[in-house]
Design an enzyme around this catalytic site. Structure first.
Site, short mmCIF file in Angstrom:
data_model
loop_
_atom_site.label_atom_id
_atom_site.label_comp_id
_atom_site.label_asym_id
_atom_site.label_seq_id
_atom_site.Cartn_x
_atom_site.Cartn_y
_atom_site.Cartn_z
N HIS A 191 0.82 -1.21 0.00
CA HIS A 191 0.00 0.00 0.00
C HIS A 191 0.86 1.26 0.00
O HIS A 191 0.49 2.27 -0.61
CB HIS A 191 -0.92 -0.01 1.23
CG HIS A 191 -1.99 1.02 1.20
ND1 HIS A 191 -3.12 0.90 0.42
CD2 HIS A 191 -2.12 2.20 1.86
CE1 HIS A 191 -3.89 1.97 0.60
NE2 HIS A 191 -3.31 2.77 1.47
N GLU A 222 -8.10 7.68 -4.44
CA GLU A 222 -7.44 6.70 -3.58
C GLU A 222 -8.46 5.67 -3.11
O GLU A 222 -9.66 5.96 -3.01
CB GLU A 222 -6.79 7.39 -2.39
CG GLU A 222 -5.74 6.56 -1.69
CD GLU A 222 -4.82 7.41 -0.83
OE1 GLU A 222 -5.31 7.90 0.20
OE2 GLU A 222 -3.63 7.57 -1.18
N HIS A 238 -10.16 2.80 -0.44
CA HIS A 238 -10.36 2.38 0.94
C HIS A 238 -11.18 1.09 0.92
O HIS A 238 -12.23 0.98 1.54
CB HIS A 238 -11.03 3.47 1.77
CG HIS A 238 -10.28 3.77 3.03
ND1 HIS A 238 -10.88 3.95 4.25
CD2 HIS A 238 -8.95 3.90 3.27
CE1 HIS A 238 -9.96 4.18 5.18
NE2 HIS A 238 -8.78 4.16 4.61
N ASP A 282 -5.53 14.85 1.55
CA ASP A 282 -4.51 14.87 0.50
C ASP A 282 -4.58 16.16 -0.31
O ASP A 282 -3.56 16.69 -0.75
CB ASP A 282 -4.67 13.67 -0.43
CG ASP A 282 -4.13 12.39 0.16
OD1 ASP A 282 -3.28 12.45 1.06
OD2 ASP A 282 -4.56 11.30 -0.28
N ASP A 289 -0.02 15.02 5.17
CA ASP A 289 -1.16 14.35 5.79
C ASP A 289 -0.70 13.06 6.47
O ASP A 289 0.15 12.34 5.95
CB ASP A 289 -2.18 14.03 4.69
CG ASP A 289 -3.17 12.96 5.08
OD1 ASP A 289 -3.65 12.99 6.22
OD2 ASP A 289 -3.47 12.11 4.23
N SER A 325 -5.18 6.98 13.27
CA SER A 325 -6.21 7.91 13.70
C SER A 325 -6.32 9.04 12.69
O SER A 325 -5.32 9.50 12.12
CB SER A 325 -5.87 8.48 15.08
OG SER A 325 -5.92 7.48 16.07
N GLY A 362 -2.43 9.22 -8.15
CA GLY A 362 -3.15 7.96 -8.17
C GLY A 362 -2.81 7.05 -7.02
O GLY A 362 -2.14 7.43 -6.05
#
Length: 742
Positions: free
Chosen positions: A50, A94, A96, A118, A269, A314, A529
């Site tokens: 990842h 992105e 998830h 981001d 971030d 978090s 990306g």
């Protein structure tokens, strides 16, 4: 349980961190000793798929990433593209996926939150979000629960944060039964001279923690996202993050206010792998070391260990390097917004990543190698097997087939979904979901607007990843063109199964080749990306799904088009039609969604034809000749006409076009085609001039019928009333979910 730093590093512990024996040996060789438990966690975070792209990096480098408008390509939090007048659009997509399957509401919500960070980390104010959602077959026992949770999570976060959802996709297929996809896109506006980057500069400068407190949620999330699922899926629930959109809204305002003070040198971030990834990336990019003191990190739980603090994901957190003389001013900004502001470390000149905790050094690692020396694989790959040849295409009444597609899982209205999203907040939306692309005006500019679209056909990609990759780019490009926008650039979200299987790696390689070919041909560079691999459960992979999201620019927003018939009595042109009418039936929606057949080749994509046709259609919109435009894709001509009739509330009569067989005419999925209505007399000189110009370009743009009445009449088939079309189109989703959204 207390996770001490002196835990014995066993082969089982290494494997549980997603590291293979040879990768662990590389760690030993790199640092010359056994890692501490915290260091093992840091390596697992930085070296997983990842974060490191270790299976795809070789192929991602082949993508076109630059262009005359590109300010920042891949490698930062988001891509940045110049839109003129001193402004830039900042955007990224992105995934998830794994978190959303485990815990759909929070998985989807934090996907939205992460992609928004981001964007505003770069100094941009978010102006639009989209999402591309893929679920298992409707009959699967988990599908309804997952749809409900994901849609609520996307809406709950985006609506509360205050950004419009302008478009997206929702698809169903049994191949996503064990692994849904949640791909989130965000875009923001920034001044071109006020873009912020993550590269740390200067020695001995404060490293500052910003935002919400650190908890145990999401510990190990990036590692979880880099592994396929098994039967222990419920045990992974603690790795899913928990979001708070109201805190994120305050974080946005505080960050933009902070950036205006001139205090920020670098900002990053805290996304995947949290504090670890953000600190390492900032230091490594600046050729600097970083020292962190975890005793100064704001926490919301007691007795957190160094390991947990370094790997926590978090939400709503940032890391920053700032000018020390501005520290008091910066702190005051964050205190005003009731957010944490803590100096937790400093930059150093020794290229080491040091972590201190309770007076002890729990990690001391070479910072560049943590990122730059991550394993990079040239995995073996084979070209995927060809699908079964196309058999005899079954016959069916054309009107019944149209109604069947409109009332199916993959072609019905998504109103049930998008009416749970705030599509009008900020007051700039010009076209809301349901069109070919979302369109927003650029706030404060007298004429400009932006268009956004997201596309891919996974069945095409499985049948032929090269053509499928090309088609995903071309369809996104066509959808942007259809609104009257010039396509500027794209972001990709490459969702695949296990790259250690050569046939899956072959899908990845060929899809990236197709994407690259199309982006080069269409001047549509990839500027950001994400790659999401290991989307498998018990060895069963998803359909290859390389989602492409793109951005386009409209210079004059009075000259745009919609995909709804605009008036009665207007000619309908099929611009870009092939010499043989709608002949391609392989992998078509007609076969797949009516007869359950998945056979035949994917349609070929002629990129030169796409470019010529798109620019011709764009010229018709800008000249005010085109009154409605809709690109053709899934479902072919019949579905495209039905959608334009439903959205415009106006019927149409269309010629048979092919005397032999109406099915390929109306349901074939040849690429590079647009339905265009024009405000011209089909017998007049202006129409003749249009056809002459098309002919000079080598394009076919025949007059296939006209708008009017309250029915859709396709060739010799029976007429279908607008009411019947609308009932079929709007009925499936509420019926499936068992409720309506008023």
């Amino acid at each position: 349980m207390t996770l001490r730093n002196d835990i014995e590093i066993t082969p089982e512990l290494v494997a549980n961190h997603g590291l293979k024996p040879d990768e662990y040996q590389k760690i030993l060789d790199l640092i010359g000793r056994e890692p501490t438990f915290t260091e093992l966690g840091i390596f697992s975070a930085m070296w997983n798929e990842h974060c490191s792209y270790k299976s795809s990096k070789k192929w991602l480098r082949t993508l076109p990433t630059s262009g005359p408008r590109v300010i920042q390509g891949p490698g930062e939090n988001a891509g940045v593209v110049d839109i003129g007048d001193g402004q830039a659009i900042v955007f990224k997509m992105e995934s998830h996926n794994h978190p959303s399957f485990i815990e759909p509401y929070q998985g989807a919500a934090t996907g939205v939150g992460g992609i928004l960070r981001d964007v505003f980390t770069m100094g941009a104010r978010p102006v639009a979000v989209m999402n591309a959602l893929r679920f298992g077959e409707p009959e699967n026992e988990k599908t309804k629960h997952l749809v409900s949770g994901v849609v609520a999570g996307v809406g709950g976060y985006g609506n509360s944060f205050g950004v419009p959802t302008v478009g997206g996709e929702v698809q169903f297929d049994r191949r996503y039964n064990g692994n849904i996809l949640v791909n989130a896109f965000a875009a923001g506006l920034a001044d071109t001279d006020k873009i912020f980057y993550s590269k740390a500069e200067g020695v001995g400068l404060p490293v500052v923690y910003l935002g919400a407190k650190t908890g145990r949620d999401g510990v190990g999330g990036a590692t979880m996202a880099s592994a396929e699922f098994g039967d222990d899926i419920e045990e992974k629930r603690p790795t899913v993050q928990v979001g708070d959109p109201f805190t994120e809204k305050r974080l946005l305002e505080a960050c933009l206010e902070l950036m205006a003070t001139g205090a920020v040198i670098a900002i990053q971030d805290m996304g995947a792998a949290g504090l670890t990834c953000s600190a390492v990336e900032m230091g490594a990019k600046g050729d600097l070391g970083i020292e962190l003191d975890l005793d100064k990190v704001p926490v919301r739980e007691e007795r957190m260990t160094a390991y947990e603090m370094m790997l926590s994901e978090s939400q709503e957190r940032m890391l920053m390097v700032l000018h020390p003389e501005k520290e008091a001013e910066a702190r005051a900004v964050f205190e005003k917004w009731e957010l944490d502001f803590a100096t937790v470390g400093k930059t150093t000149d020794d290229l080491r990543f040091r972590v201190l905790f309770q007076g002890e050094e729990v990690a001391n690692l070479p910072i560049k190698e943590l990122g730059d020396e991550a394993p990079e694989y040239d995995r073996p790959w084979i070209e995927p097997a060809k699908p079964e040849p196309l058999g005899e295409v079954p016959q069916m009444d054309v009107a019944d087939a149209v109604l069947g597609l409109l009332n199916s899982a993959n072609h019905s209205s998504r109103r049930w979904v998008y009416e749970q999203y705030d599509t009008l907040i900020q007051g700039n939306s010009l076209q809301t979901p349901g069109g070919d692309a979302g369109v927003i005006r650029i706030d404060g500019h007298p004429t400009k607007a932006l268009a956004f679209s997201s596309d891919v056909n996974p069945r095409y990609c499985e049948a032929d990843p090269l053509e499928g990759g090309k088609q995903a780019v071309a369809e996104c490009w066509r959808n942007i063109i259809s609104t009257g926008a010039e396509p500027l650039a794209a972001t990709d979200n490459l969702n695949f199964g296990n790259p250690e299987r050569p046939e899956i790696m072959g899908q990845i390689v060929m899809a990236i080749k197709g994407i690259g070919e199309a982006c080069r041909a269409l001047d549509f560079p990839i500027v950001s990306g994400n790659v999401s691999l290991y989307n498998e459960t018990n060895g069963r992979g998803i359909l290859p799904t390389p989602t492409i999201a793109g951005v386009g620019l409209i210079e004059d927003r009075t000259k745009t088009a919609r995909n709804a018939f605009a008036a009665e009595g207007q000619p309908i042109l099929l611009v870009g039609a092939p010499a043989v009418w709608g002949s391609h039936m392989g992998q078509s929606a007609y076969l797949r969604d009516i007869f359950g057949r998945h056979e035949g080749a994917a349609p070929a994509v002629d990129l030169e034809h796409e470019k010529k046709t798109g620019h011709f259609v764009l010229s018709l919109i800008r000249q005010g000749v085109a009154t409605a435009v809709h690109d053709l894709s899934d479902g072919g001509l019949a579905l495209g006409l039905a959608e334009m009739a439903i959205r415009g509330g106006i019927g149409a009569t269309v010629n048979q076009l092919n005397e032999i067989d109406p099915i390929p005419t109306f349901f074939g999925e040849d690429q590079g085609r647009y339905l265009v209505t024009v405000n011209l007399d089909p017998q007049g000189e202006e129409m003749l001039a249009l056809w002459k110009r098309a002919g000079e370009l080598g394009l076919f743009a025949p007059w296939i019928g006209s708008t009017g009445g309250n029915t859709l009449k396709l060739g010799d088939a029976r007429a279908i009333s607008i009411e019947q079309l609308r009932d079929a189109y709007e009925g499936w989703f509420p019926g499936f979910m068992g409720s309506t959204i008023s």
